[in-house]
Write a protein that holds these residues in place. Sequence first.
Motif, PDB file in Angstrom:
ATOM      1  N   PHE A  84       0.807  -1.222   0.000  1.00 32.34           N
ATOM      2  CA  PHE A  84       0.000   0.000   0.000  1.00 32.34           C
ATOM      3  C   PHE A  84       0.844   1.280   0.000  1.00 32.34           C
ATOM      4  O   PHE A  84       0.294   2.387  -0.055  1.00 32.34           O
ATOM      5  N   ARG A  85       2.147   1.150   0.057  1.00 29.30           N
ATOM      6  CA  ARG A  85       2.970   2.348   0.253  1.00 29.30           C
ATOM      7  C   ARG A  85       3.053   3.227  -0.982  1.00 29.30           C
ATOM      8  O   ARG A  85       3.348   4.420  -0.879  1.00 29.30           O
ATOM      9  N   GLY A  86       2.779   2.678  -2.135  1.00 28.54           N
ATOM     10  CA  GLY A  86       2.714   3.517  -3.329  1.00 28.54           C
ATOM     11  C   GLY A  86       1.446   4.342  -3.397  1.00 28.54           C
ATOM     12  O   GLY A  86       1.335   5.260  -4.213  1.00 28.54           O
ATOM     13  N   GLU A  87       0.468   4.056  -2.505  1.00 25.53           N
ATOM     14  CA  GLU A  87      -0.808   4.773  -2.494  1.00 25.53           C
ATOM     15  C   GLU A  87      -0.913   5.772  -1.347  1.00 25.53           C
ATOM     16  O   GLU A  87      -1.791   6.637  -1.358  1.00 25.53           O
ATOM     17  N   VAL A  88      -0.062   5.646  -0.325  1.00 30.01           N
ATOM     18  CA  VAL A  88      -0.243   6.384   0.916  1.00 30.01           C
ATOM     19  C   VAL A  88      -0.194   7.900   0.703  1.00 30.01           C
ATOM     20  O   VAL A  88       0.538   8.412  -0.153  1.00 30.01           O
ATOM     21  N   ALA A  89      -0.993   8.616   1.473  1.00 31.26           N
ATOM     22  CA  ALA A  89      -0.983  10.076   1.437  1.00 31.26           C
ATOM     23  C   ALA A  89       0.192  10.602   2.248  1.00 31.26           C
ATOM     24  O   ALA A  89       0.459  10.128   3.353  1.00 31.26           O
ATOM     25  N   LYS A  90       0.896  11.569   1.703  1.00 28.46           N
ATOM     26  CA  LYS A  90       2.021  12.187   2.399  1.00 28.46           C
ATOM     27  C   LYS A  90       1.507  13.305   3.294  1.00 28.46           C
ATOM     28  O   LYS A  90       0.592  14.042   2.935  1.00 28.46           O
ATOM     29  N   ASN A  91       2.097  13.414   4.480  1.00 30.28           N
ATOM     30  CA  ASN A  91       1.742  14.494   5.403  1.00 30.28           C
ATOM     31  C   ASN A  91       2.672  15.687   5.194  1.00 30.28           C
ATOM     32  O   ASN A  91       3.850  15.522   4.865  1.00 30.28           O
TER      33      ASN A  91
END
Length: 433
Positions: free
Chosen positions: A236-243
Amino acid sequence: MKFWSTNTSQVTDDLASVTDIADEANIELAGMTEKQKQNIWRAVEALYQTGNHPQVSLCLRRKGQIVFNRSIGFADGNGPEDQPFAEKRLAKTNTPVCLFSASKLVTAMLVHMLDEEGVINLLDPISYYIPEYAKHGKRHTTIFHLLSHRGGIPRVEGKIEPETLFDKQQILQLLYDAKPMSVSGSKLAYHAVTAGYILGEVLERVTQKPLTQLLQERISDPMGMRCFNYGLAPEFRGEVAKNYATGFFAKMGTDQYLHHVLGADLDTTVNITNDSRFMDTISPAANIYTSAEEIGRFFEMLLDGGRYQDKQILTPETVFRATLPTSGYVMDQSLLIPMRYALGPMLGGDPVGIFGPMTGQAFGHIGFSNILCWADPKRDISVSLLTTGKSVVGTHIPSLAKVLYQISKQCPRVERDQRRSLFGSDQEKSEKI
């Protein structure tokens, strides 16, 4: 030296081009009108247009029907310091977002689940399960104390390197060795990170399972969650939202406050959550990654007395006990504002509370910063508002207040005889009593 700055993202005029909408129910089934729905969404768009949040996701259910399941903005590439030509990734409704402190409520409900089954007792001392915790006068600190933020260890004194958060055993040892700042039960002080690690360790010792496995088996799988767990699986790390660090922040203002509550400044806190090592670890108070719809689904389950479809995840009585107030408004020595807590959840208030106006029966949790997840039995709604701009002070504040106001106003209270109860129907409740 720069003592203050303001960071905002670029915002397009064509909001529809950056909005993702999943399946939403016929508004009439939720007992609302299209105008009421549009009033809420315009407020959400106005929040996004402040530029303080590169991504805003909203899921709102009323009477069990999904009224909103939307994301607006970019999951990556449109932060304040990103170049205009940087590659941008649109946010989707299933984009995983770090819940930060809203993770606490999920951990708390796992504790209540084991209490329901008689595996643990909320009035037991922590040292009954973790003998090492008994040092320096912590022998009588109970699970109840930690759930209600009265455990006396709101933070660990001294300088803690950010990398410490990536080593659970090192954090636990620091907490075992810590001297309480107050006698357990005597003072209300929000435990931003500390209590989560201890509660998580209790859960792991009594079940002999990693916390990720426990959550997956007891909640995520039965509720059909795609991505709902501590940390984030590699797929899922290619989809995660960046803070992103956004808004106004001053070295002697916001950063000082965050040091008091979290033990770190704004940039450090944000950078940690974007680090793959944080996604590899388990932080029971801070690092569940999921979508707005999935955490909203969790709150809908609580609102429905612990039931999801044909599965009883928790008993209605357990949800009822978990959401009972432990006190009225009391000054929180960490957050430095009056707060109401239950045994895990934060509570709303009348005439105004953290979830908006006239939310005295609402229960939920906030997450750093401007993440709000809650259920309001009087309105028969469950709401999750996830944002990726970590503004503490900024131009977004009036717009955020308006979103909460519009949700409360446009989702009117439901008559008691039509309202779902945490015990089921009024007849079922009277039978159980």
